[in-house]
Design a protein around this motif. Structure first.
Motif, PDB file in Angstrom:
ATOM      1  N   GLY A  82       0.817  -1.212   0.000  1.00 27.72           N
ATOM      2  CA  GLY A  82       0.000   0.000   0.000  1.00 27.72           C
ATOM      3  C   GLY A  82       0.851   1.262   0.000  1.00 27.72           C
ATOM      4  N   ALA A  83       1.933   1.255   0.758  1.00 26.51           N
ATOM      5  CA  ALA A  83       2.833   2.411   0.805  1.00 26.51           C
ATOM      6  C   ALA A  83       3.475   2.640  -0.563  1.00 26.51           C
ATOM      7  CB  ALA A  83       3.912   2.211   1.870  1.00 26.51           C
ATOM      8  N   ARG A  84       3.880   1.558  -1.206  1.00 26.91           N
ATOM      9  CA  ARG A  84       4.478   1.664  -2.544  1.00 26.91           C
ATOM     10  C   ARG A  84       3.479   2.222  -3.548  1.00 26.91           C
ATOM     11  NH1 ARG A  84       7.225  -3.747  -3.859  1.00 26.91           N
ATOM     12  NH2 ARG A  84       5.836  -3.958  -2.147  1.00 26.91           N
ATOM     13  N   ALA A  85       2.224   1.775  -3.452  1.00 28.38           N
ATOM     14  CA  ALA A  85       1.185   2.266  -4.366  1.00 28.38           C
ATOM     15  C   ALA A  85       0.902   3.751  -4.116  1.00 28.38           C
ATOM     16  CB  ALA A  85      -0.092   1.447  -4.205  1.00 28.38           C
ATOM     17  N   ALA A  86       0.859   4.151  -2.851  1.00 30.95           N
ATOM     18  CA  ALA A  86       0.631   5.566  -2.522  1.00 30.95           C
ATOM     19  C   ALA A  86       1.799   6.425  -3.005  1.00 30.95           C
ATOM     20  CB  ALA A  86       0.428   5.736  -1.017  1.00 30.95           C
ATOM     21  N   PHE A  87       3.021   5.895  -2.887  1.00 31.69           N
ATOM     22  CA  PHE A  87       4.193   6.617  -3.376  1.00 31.69           C
ATOM     23  C   PHE A  87       4.142   6.762  -4.893  1.00 31.69           C
ATOM     24  CE2 PHE A  87       8.549   6.597  -5.026  1.00 31.69           C
ATOM     25  CZ  PHE A  87       9.041   7.740  -4.416  1.00 31.69           C
ATOM     26  N   ALA A  88       3.821   5.654  -5.577  1.00 34.08           N
ATOM     27  CA  ALA A  88       3.795   5.658  -7.046  1.00 34.08           C
ATOM     28  C   ALA A  88       2.739   6.612  -7.596  1.00 34.08           C
ATOM     29  CB  ALA A  88       3.554   4.240  -7.563  1.00 34.08           C
ATOM     30  N   SER A  89       1.622   6.719  -6.894  1.00 34.07           N
ATOM     31  CA  SER A  89       0.549   7.582  -7.379  1.00 34.07           C
ATOM     32  C   SER A  89       0.725   9.035  -6.948  1.00 34.07           C
ATOM     33  CB  SER A  89      -0.807   7.067  -6.889  1.00 34.07           C
ATOM     34  OG  SER A  89      -0.923   7.257  -5.486  1.00 34.07           O
ATOM     35  N   GLY A  90       1.677   9.285  -6.056  1.00 35.88           N
ATOM     36  CA  GLY A  90       1.894  10.647  -5.571  1.00 35.88           C
ATOM     37  C   GLY A  90       0.768  11.136  -4.677  1.00 35.88           C
ATOM     38  N   GLU A  91       0.088  10.209  -4.036  1.00 31.11           N
ATOM     39  CA  GLU A  91      -1.058  10.548  -3.186  1.00 31.11           C
ATOM     40  C   GLU A  91      -0.613  11.361  -1.975  1.00 31.11           C
ATOM     41  OE1 GLU A  91      -3.954   8.016  -0.259  1.00 31.11           O
ATOM     42  OE2 GLU A  91      -3.494   7.142  -2.207  1.00 31.11           O
ATOM     43  N   ASN A  92      -1.354  12.428  -1.698  1.00 29.16           N
ATOM     44  CA  ASN A  92      -1.092  13.293  -0.546  1.00 29.16           C
ATOM     45  C   ASN A  92      -2.356  13.459   0.276  1.00 29.16           C
ATOM     46  OD1 ASN A  92       1.606  13.886  -1.260  1.00 29.16           O
ATOM     47  ND2 ASN A  92       0.907  15.436  -2.704  1.00 29.16           N
TER      48      ASN A  92
END
Length: 167
Positions: A119-129
Motif C-alpha cells: 500500500g505504501a508503494r502504491a501511494a508513493f507511485a501515485s503521488g497521493e497526498n
C-alpha cells in the motif's frame, strides 16, 4: 521478571521495543496537546481557525502510535488469550501452545506488514497526498509497515523464549 518469577536483565531487543513504545506514548501526548490547542483555537474565546489538518494528523499519528505499542504488548504477554482448555495442562505444554500461537500471530503480522508495504508503494507511485496538509500518504503507511514487521519479529522472539523455557 519471567513467567517463573526470576529476574531477567532486559536484552538489547527488549530495550529497543521499550523505546518504540515510549515513542508511541510521546506521539500520543503530542497529539493530545495538538488537539487541545486546535479545539481551544476554535472556541468562542479565541474565535480563530484550529490547527490546519488536525484530523489528518490525528488519523496518521494514532495508527503509528498503535503499532508502536503492539511489540511491547507482545513482549510483556499483554495480549488477550483464552486458556480455558489448557489450564490443567502442565506448564511446559502451556508454553508450547502459547509459542505456537505466537508464531501464528507473527505470520499474520508479517502478512499485514507486507500488505502495508504494498500500500505504501502504491501511494508513493501515485503521488497521493493528504487533503489539507498535502503530506505524502505513503510515509505513515510505510512506517506502520515497518512497525508491523517489528511486531512480527517480536512475536517470533516471544515464541522462541517460550520454547526455550519449556524445554
Amino acid at each position: 521478571m519471567d513467567e517463573l518469577g526470576a529476574k531477567e536483565a532486559p536484552s538489547g531487543f527488549d530495550r529497543a521495543v521499550q523505546c518504540v513504545a515510549l515513542v508511541g506514548g510521546a506521539l500520543l501526548i503530542a497529539l493530545a496537546t495538538m488537539v487541545v490547542v486546535s479545539v481551544t483555537l476554535r472556541s468562542d474565546l479565541v474565535g480563530a481557525a484550529g490547527v490546519p489538518g488536525d484530523f489528518e494528523l490525528v488519523q496518521m499519528a494514532t495508527a503509528i502510535a498503535a503499532f508502536c505499542f503492539l511489540p511491547y504488548c507482545q513482549l510483556k504477554r499483554g495480549n488477550i488469550f483464552v486458556d480455558t482448555f489448557t489450564l490443567k495442562l502442565p506448564q511446559s505444554w502451556q508454553r508450547r501452545i502459547d509459542a505456537m500461537w505466537d508464531v501464528v500471530y507473527a505470520l499474520v503480522m508479517a502478512l499485514i506488514a507486507w500488505r502495508l508495504g504494498v500500500g505504501a508503494r502504491a501511494a508513493f507511485a501515485s503521488g497521493e497526498n493528504t487533503m489539507v496538509l498535502q503530506l505524502p500518504s505513503y510515509l505513515p503507511i510505510a512506517l506502520c509497515a515497518m512497525l508491523a514487521g517489528l511486531v512480527s519479529l517480536t512475536a517470533f522472539v516471544s515464541a522462541s523464549r517460550l520454547v526455550r523455557t519449556s524445554a
